[in-house]
Design an enzyme around this catalytic site. Structure first.
Site, mmCIF file in Angstrom:
data_model
loop_
_atom_site.group_PDB
_atom_site.id
_atom_site.type_symbol
_atom_site.label_atom_id
_atom_site.label_comp_id
_atom_site.label_asym_id
_atom_site.label_seq_id
_atom_site.Cartn_x
_atom_site.Cartn_y
_atom_site.Cartn_z
ATOM 1 N N GLU A 184 -24.546 -84.885 88.126
ATOM 2 C CA GLU A 184 -23.803 -84.818 86.854
ATOM 3 C C GLU A 184 -22.690 -83.795 86.992
ATOM 4 O O GLU A 184 -22.924 -82.676 87.460
ATOM 5 C CB GLU A 184 -24.735 -84.387 85.712
ATOM 6 C CG GLU A 184 -24.013 -84.279 84.365
ATOM 7 C CD GLU A 184 -24.865 -83.582 83.299
ATOM 8 O OE1 GLU A 184 -25.993 -84.039 83.024
ATOM 9 O OE2 GLU A 184 -24.391 -82.566 82.752
ATOM 10 N N GLU A 194 -31.787 -80.331 84.560
ATOM 11 C CA GLU A 194 -31.297 -78.947 84.622
ATOM 12 C C GLU A 194 -32.365 -77.952 84.197
ATOM 13 O O GLU A 194 -32.406 -77.520 83.041
ATOM 14 C CB GLU A 194 -30.054 -78.771 83.737
ATOM 15 C CG GLU A 194 -28.833 -79.498 84.260
ATOM 16 C CD GLU A 194 -27.565 -79.211 83.461
ATOM 17 O OE1 GLU A 194 -27.633 -78.521 82.418
ATOM 18 O OE2 GLU A 194 -26.498 -79.701 83.885
HETATM 19 C C1 IDC Z 1 -24.277 -82.331 76.085
HETATM 20 C C2 IDC Z 1 -23.504 -83.383 75.337
HETATM 21 C C3 IDC Z 1 -23.345 -82.976 73.899
HETATM 22 C C4 IDC Z 1 -24.731 -82.712 73.324
HETATM 23 C C5 IDC Z 1 -25.484 -81.702 74.161
HETATM 24 C C6 IDC Z 1 -26.911 -81.536 73.673
HETATM 25 O O1 IDC Z 1 -22.254 -83.586 75.960
HETATM 26 O O2 IDC Z 1 -22.707 -84.004 73.151
HETATM 27 O O3 IDC Z 1 -24.585 -82.182 72.006
HETATM 28 O O4 IDC Z 1 -25.531 -82.144 75.517
HETATM 29 O O5 IDC Z 1 -27.554 -80.520 74.313
HETATM 30 C C7 IDC Z 1 -25.127 -80.437 80.731
HETATM 31 C C8 IDC Z 1 -26.264 -81.300 80.310
HETATM 32 C C9 IDC Z 1 -25.818 -82.335 79.310
HETATM 33 C C10 IDC Z 1 -24.782 -81.778 78.362
HETATM 34 C C11 IDC Z 1 -23.533 -81.442 79.191
HETATM 35 C C12 IDC Z 1 -22.339 -80.935 78.365
HETATM 36 O O6 IDC Z 1 -26.931 -81.907 81.403
HETATM 37 O O7 IDC Z 1 -26.952 -82.755 78.599
HETATM 38 O O8 IDC Z 1 -24.462 -82.760 77.414
HETATM 39 N N1 IDC Z 1 -23.900 -80.449 80.185
HETATM 40 O O9 IDC Z 1 -22.660 -79.749 77.715
HETATM 41 N N2 IDC Z 1 -25.149 -79.517 81.677
HETATM 42 C C13 IDC Z 1 -23.954 -78.891 81.720
HETATM 43 C C14 IDC Z 1 -23.138 -79.485 80.771
#
Ligand code: IDC
Length: 357
Positions: free
Chosen positions: A269, A179
């Site tokens: 994702e 991302e």
């Molecule tokens: C989130 C995890 C969370 C963690 C965070 C860290 O769910 O537990 O604390 O990252 O930055 C994304 C990302 C993905 C995110 C997820 C949810 O690719 O890393 O994971 N998310 O926020 N993009 C949109 C949502």
């Protein structure tokens, strides 16, 4: 008399047509997800045995014979936090009980730079998927680092290593930047030049496996590459991400337009929660998305396998601490039970609505 007969006949005719149409519609709905695609194993054959070397034709991901296919599966959480689930027991369980055809190990770039042994978790995942006849999406998880160019040298070294070791296996798909984000990180000046570099590095060793390129705004903008795609390369796809509690119709409309413009899209994702990864499970909205993806032949991977206790975690809080798989109902969270049914072809929007009645 004659007139009445004609009228009667046409009324009967219309009624019959209506019954036939209604039963077709009903039948279509009922069987929508219960077909012979989307199976991790069919007639004793794994998905990789059946589909073989994937290829991108037009805007579609296709199998070795050029037939469009949709892959579906699960993503790990950050390997630095919940990497213990990136093991053979769990991956095989996801294939056999969850009907997953693909697994995505998420290697957070900044964590990897500080702790290179995390790469072993990716390697374990790749080996398990090769053994299990599943596809594996190797995810270079750009996130806090925003601009993929920041660690482009490391990305080149990483992908050259993976491609030289595993590029001859049909199982491998590369996701080169999860991302990209930030106002100053644009398709033209950052992401596209980065992608061209990494594609070149991978293609030194792997001439054909699919490479998926991230898109601006946390992989939320497929229109930028649709207007300015990477040229002169084969088997390239573009990433869309969405969280069903945060993104809906607008994003689907853009995806449809981009695909109509010829852009091959892979939802590498997505989550059934808000984009924080938390905030509730949005069932109806999720099923609207999964039907859209199916109708448009867009492959997808759900976030994510962990027991952290956020709503997008598919395990119940603290369940399966030994990461053995073999999950029972009590081991699964609300999202886990829900996503499992979708993957097992047990749940579509019509079924969900009838169950809610
Ligand atoms: C989130 C995890 C969370 C963690 C965070 C860290 O769910 O537990 O604390 O990252 O930055 C994304 C990302 C993905 C995110 C997820 C949810 O690719 O890393 O994971 N998310 O926020 N993009 C949109 C949502």
């Amino acid at each position: 008399m004659k007139k009445t007969n004609v009228l009667l006949k046409s009324v009967i005719g219309m009624a019959c047509a209506f019954v036939v149409m209604a039963s077709f519609a009903g039948c279509g709905k009922e069987n929508k997800y219960k077909d012979d695609t989307h199976l991790a194993i069919e007639d004793g054959k794994t998905v990789v045995e059946r589909y073989g070397q994937l290829q991108v034709i037009g805007a579609d991901l296709c199998d070795q014979n050029g037939k469009p296919v949709q892959l579906r599966g699960m993503s790990s959480h950050g390997l630095q936090w919940y990497g213990k689930y990136a093991n053979k027991d769990v991956i095989t369980w996801l294939r056999d009980d969850w009907n997953c055809q693909i697994w995505r190990p998420a290697l957070y770039v900044q964590s990897y730079i500080g702790n290179p042994v995390l790469k072993d978790k990716v390697i374990d995942s790749i080996n398990a998927c090769i053994d299990d006849g599943m596809y594996v999406l190797v995810d270079w998880h750009v996130l806090g680092d925003k601009d993929p160019l920041l660690y482009a040298v490391d990305a080149e070294a990483f992908f050259e290593e993976i491609a030289s070791k595993y590029g001859d296996k049909a199982n491998i798909i590369y996701e080169i930047c999860n991302e990209p984000n930030g106002q100053n990180v644009t398709w033209k000046d950052n992401i596209k030049p980065y992608a061209e570099r990494i594609i070149k590095a991978i293609r030194k060793y792997d001439p054909d496996n699919v490479i998926v390129v991230g898109t601006p705004n946390w992989s939320g903008d497929v229109m930028s590459p649709a207007k300015d795609p990477i040229v002169g390369q084969e088997n390239i796809m573009y990433t869309i991400h969405f969280y069903t509690g945060s993104h809906g119709k607008e994003r689907r409309k853009e995806i449809k337009s981009a695909k109509d413009m010829g852009l091959p899209i892979f939802a590498t994702e997505w989550g059934c929660t808000k984009d924080s990864g938390d905030g509730g499970v949005f069932e109806k909205e999720t099923l609207e998305w999964t039907e859209f993806l199916r109708d448009n032949n867009i492959s997808w991977i759900n976030w994510s396998v962990n027991n952290k206790g956020e709503d997008s975690s598919i395990l119940a809080f603290n369940a399966d601490r030994d990461a053995k798989g073999n999950w029972k109902d009590k081991d699964l969270s609300k999202a886990g039970k829900f996503i499992r049914r979708i993957l097992r072809n047990e749940l579509d929007l019509a079924t969900w609505k009838s169950e809610k009645k």
